[in-house]
Design a protein around this motif. Structure first.
Motif: not given
Length: 823
Positions: A321-331
């Motif tokens: 998974i790419t394109g995520l935000s920095n220092n963010t919790t993802y479920y």
């Protein structure tokens, strides 16, 4: 009676024919044939051709005919395209479903199609395909993902696959055959053909097939064989599917979900493969969902609230998974589905992306500027780099101020900033103030919001001067004449012997950046001063002055140069003028008017003015028998031609052809004095006229060293009616000293140059611009102006003003002899 019958006979026959044909009205066939299978394929490729196959079309007309078209370009998609761009293989033939195409070039890819027509000429085209000629022994390449099953029932299921590719046969022409077996013994082409049950026959261009007639509640292994036109075959991987009604969802694998390769912008989700009672494990399909909220625990929630990563894929157990935000919790979770569409969901998990605190590294070299004008400039920089984010995702903004500022991100953001934009290395700043120094920097930001600042620098916008034209240490002596080429280059003439450190005698061509154009070859140049330059319509250059030689060749006071600076040997001026030439004008006929202090041309008496043919020889018809200009001084300083062909001359003379005309005269196109104008000017000017220019209203502006016209005070400038000689506008408080040159802009405003230091009570050192009513144009502010006389002003095609003269500095900047100004 017989004649009447003969007269009516055609109408009776026509009526009969029309009556017989009434039954056919409304039954005209305009429907093209229908294609039950539009795809076609090729077989038996050779070095010189191949055979095209298709499925017969249907139509109410049973007499369907077929014709194959081919082309080396992909330009035969429609009936019209095939007929216009394709080459027919044979002629229309009824009842055929294949056609050999021969006479082709070996190793060439050909596009081919088939057009079918009925007896009424209605036509339909099949879907085009392609085939490469030559010997082909390479099997097709099977695409991934491979095969899957869907829609299982008690008697069958649908097999789906991704299209294969081939080095010779077009994708639409590849043929596919599905095989099934109740035993896992169809993994090779040979095994499939030996052990498997074929379904449907080889079909071109298909990607799915419904398999029917199977036993209920039985596990079947299935695969697909693909072959090209040369019968080379490849086999897809084997899948398995159980028949029967399937309402049981897959069982998710254990252990469940984990995350790996965690970065500031992404992570990889991993899981254990699921199992199913009907669909083979390799054919189960998976889809990852993510969310920044804890709302994806069920299949319905994941589909409603989550973001799908890609699409369903079979046989996988991980997904990046790419394109995520920095220092963010993802479920995150995974939904698995079987061939019947039953779905299960893995137990969700969560992961926080890495905290990226590293700022981007600014590029080197850092900041530069270009395209500087009075109201703008362009900032350029080298792209930055980042440890986490790709260079093309970084964002930039320019921040600037008219005062220097601390070179840090926080301070820069308090200034005027352009706003962040992605993937750029240049930004134009507009709406700036002329002659103002701007301090600027660039901020760069990565996807985590980390920012860096480039090293601040500064640039001054152009004031009155065009900074790109750098004539700093230009001419070492006077520039008397300027001519601007259509490409912006400037030719200068005068008494100088050097330009920017290079020896060049009295004529030079300058590039648009102010450097010497060394392609302009002048040799030893002129032996004395150049006073006038004129670029002809053919690009050749007329030169007048006080010289007698050019590059060692005798050219008395007048010559013509080619565009490269060499002497034009076709210009045969003979002994030419016997004294200085100071005025030049090319007529629309190509003939040339010259003016000056001479009294003869080629030995013929022509005081002050003469007309030449385009080759430099004297046109004796001009003012034939007239005595020309006269007086203590006979000089003609300028020549202007009106739209009606009549000629205006100005200078030091006080008579023309024996009639008193003080320093201005109007002549016919053949040189005869205009008596009405002579009467209208009365006592004329009381001192020298240097320049005459046409105004847009048909009148003229005259400048010089005079202080009155017709007894009315007019300080060195006057607007005169070109027809009558009447004074239109007097300037009782014009310039305080001599005006030597004037040039009219396209908007009608007039730029003047000379010896003056004041115009109508306002300080203007040797250059000014005046409005159409003669008032000073205060928007044109040359600052401290020129430190010595301006002797020539010209307007280029781009509207910029070029001035030449005796000056060394202009507005306190070193601009020796020549300067280019904004208008």
């Amino acid at each position: 009676m017989k004649n009447l019958f003969l007269f009516l006979l055609p109408f009776l026959v026509l009526a009969c024919i029309n009556k017989q044909n009434l039954e056919y009205i409304g039954t005209v066939d305009s429907t093209a044939p229908t294609l039950s299978v539009s795809k076609i394929y090729a077989s038996t490729p050779s070095a010189s051709g191949f055979t095209v196959h298709w499925t017969a079309a249907t139509d109410t007309d049973t007499n369907l005919q077929y014709r194959v078209y081919y082309s080396t370009s992909d330009t035969i998609t429609t009936v019209a395209d095939a007929q216009n761009n394709g080459t027919p293989a044979g002629s229309y033939t009824a009842g055929i479903t294949s056609q050999a195409v021969t006479g082709l070039t070996d190793g060439q890819t050909y596009y081919y199609t088939v057009v079918v027509k009925d007896s009424k000429g209605n036509k339909t085209v099949y879907t085009k395909s392609s085939q490469k000629t030559g010997t082909d022994s390479t099997a097709p390449v099977v695409a991934a993902p491979s095969v899957t099953a869907s829609s299982p029932s008690s008697t069958g299921f649908t097999v789906n696959w991704t299209p294969a590719s081939d080095d010779a046969t077009g994708g639409d022409s590849l043929q596919y055959q599905v095989y099934t077996s109740t035993t896992n013994n169809i993994t090779t082409v040979t095994d499939a053909k030996t052990n498997g049950v074929p379904h449907g026959g080889y079909r071109p261009g298909e990607t799915s097939l419904a398999v029917t007639g199977l036993n209920d509640n039985t596990t079947y292994y299935y695969t697909v064989s693909v072959k090209d036109a040369a019968d080379n075959e490849a086999i897809y991987t084997t899948g398995n599917q159980k028949t029967g009604t399937d309402s049981t969802a897959p069982t998710v694998g254990t252990p469940g979900l984990t995350a790996g390769s965690v970065s500031a912008t992404g992570l990889t989700v991993n899981w254990t493969a699921a199992a199913d009672d009907a669909t083979g494990s390799s054919n189960l399909e998976y889809l990852v969902y993510i969310s920044t909220s804890d709302n994806i625990s069920t299949v319905a929630d994941a589909e409603a609230n989550g973001t799908a990563v890609g699409s369903y894929a079979s046989g996988i157990t991980s997904q990046a998974i790419t394109g995520l935000s920095n220092n963010t919790t993802y479920y995150y979770t995974v939904v698995v589905k079987d061939a019947a569409g039953n779905k299960s969901i893995y137990t969700k998990n969560s992961q926080t992306t890495a905290n990226d605190t590293i700022v981007p590294t600014v590029g080197t070299p850092a900041l530069t500027s270009s395209s500087v004008t009075q109201t703008g400039l362009t900032v350029n920089w080298t792209a930055a780099s980042d440890t986490v984010y790709a260079a093309n995702t970084l964002q930039y903004q320019v921040c600037y101020s008219t005062a220097g500022f601390t070179n840090d991100v926080t301070t820069a953001k308090t200034k005027t900033c352009t706003g962040y934009e992605t993937n750029m290395t240049t930004k134009a700043l507009t709406g700036l103030t002329a002659g103002t120094t701007y301090y600027y920097t660039v901020l760069v930001k990565d996807g985590s919001g980390n920012e860096s600042v480039y090293t601040q620098t500064s640039k001054t916008t152009d004031g009155i001067m065009v900074s790109a034209f750098d004539s700093a240490a230009g001419a070492d002596d006077s520039v008397f004449a300027v001519a601007v080429q259509s490409d912006g280059k400037v030719i200068i003439g005068g008494s100088f012997l050097n330009y920017r450190g290079t020896a060049i005698n009295r004529i030079a061509r300058i590039n648009t950046d102010g450097t010497l154009d060394t392609s302009f070859t002048v040799g030893t140049g002129f032996d004395n001063a150049v006073y006038e330059l004129l670029i002809q319509s053919d690009g050749k250059i007329l030169v007048g002055g006080y010289f007698t030689t050019y590059n060692g060749t005798t050219v008395n006071y007048l010559t013509r140069l080619n565009a490269d600076g060499t002497r034009d040997t076709s210009f045969n001026s003979g002994t030419a003028a016997n004294n200085t030439v100071t005025a030049l004008y090319q007529l629309s006929s190509g003939k040339i008017l010259i003016g000056g202090a001479f009294t003869t041309y080629n030995g013929t008496s022509k005081p002050g003015i003469a007309r030449l043919y385009s080759d430099g020889t004297l046109d004796t018809a001009f003012n034939n028998g007239g005595s020309g200009t006269g007086g203590t001084n006979i000089d003609v300083n300028d020549i202007e031609v009106l739209t009606d062909g009549s000629i205006l001359i100005g200078g030091t003379f006080t008579s023309y052809n024996g009639t008193s005309v003080n320093r201005i005269a109007k002549l016919s196109s053949e040189g005869a004095p205009d008596s009405a104008f002579t009467t209208g000017i009365g006592t004329g000017f009381n001192d020298i006229v240097y320049d005459i220019s046409l105004l847009s209203n048909g009148n003229i502006v005259v400048v010089g060293d005079f202080t009155s016209y017709k007894g009315t005070a007019s300080q060195r400038i006057a607007f005169i009616n070109a027809s009558t000689g009447a004074l239109e506008t007097a300037f009782t408080s014009g310039a305080d000293n001599t005006i030597v040159s004037a040039a009219v802009q396209s908007d009608g405003k007039i730029v003047i140059g000379g010896v003056f230091t004041n115009y109508k009570g306002t300080a203007r050192n040797r250059i000014a611009r005046i409005n159409t009513d003669g008032t000073l144009d205060t928007s044109f502010d040359p600052g401290t102006g020129a430190d010595a006389n301006v002797l020539c002003v010209r307007i280029g095609a781009d509207g910029k003003i070029t001035a030449g003269g005796l000056f060394t500095y202009f507005n306190a900047s070193l601009k020796s002899g020549v300067v280019k100004l904004w208008n």
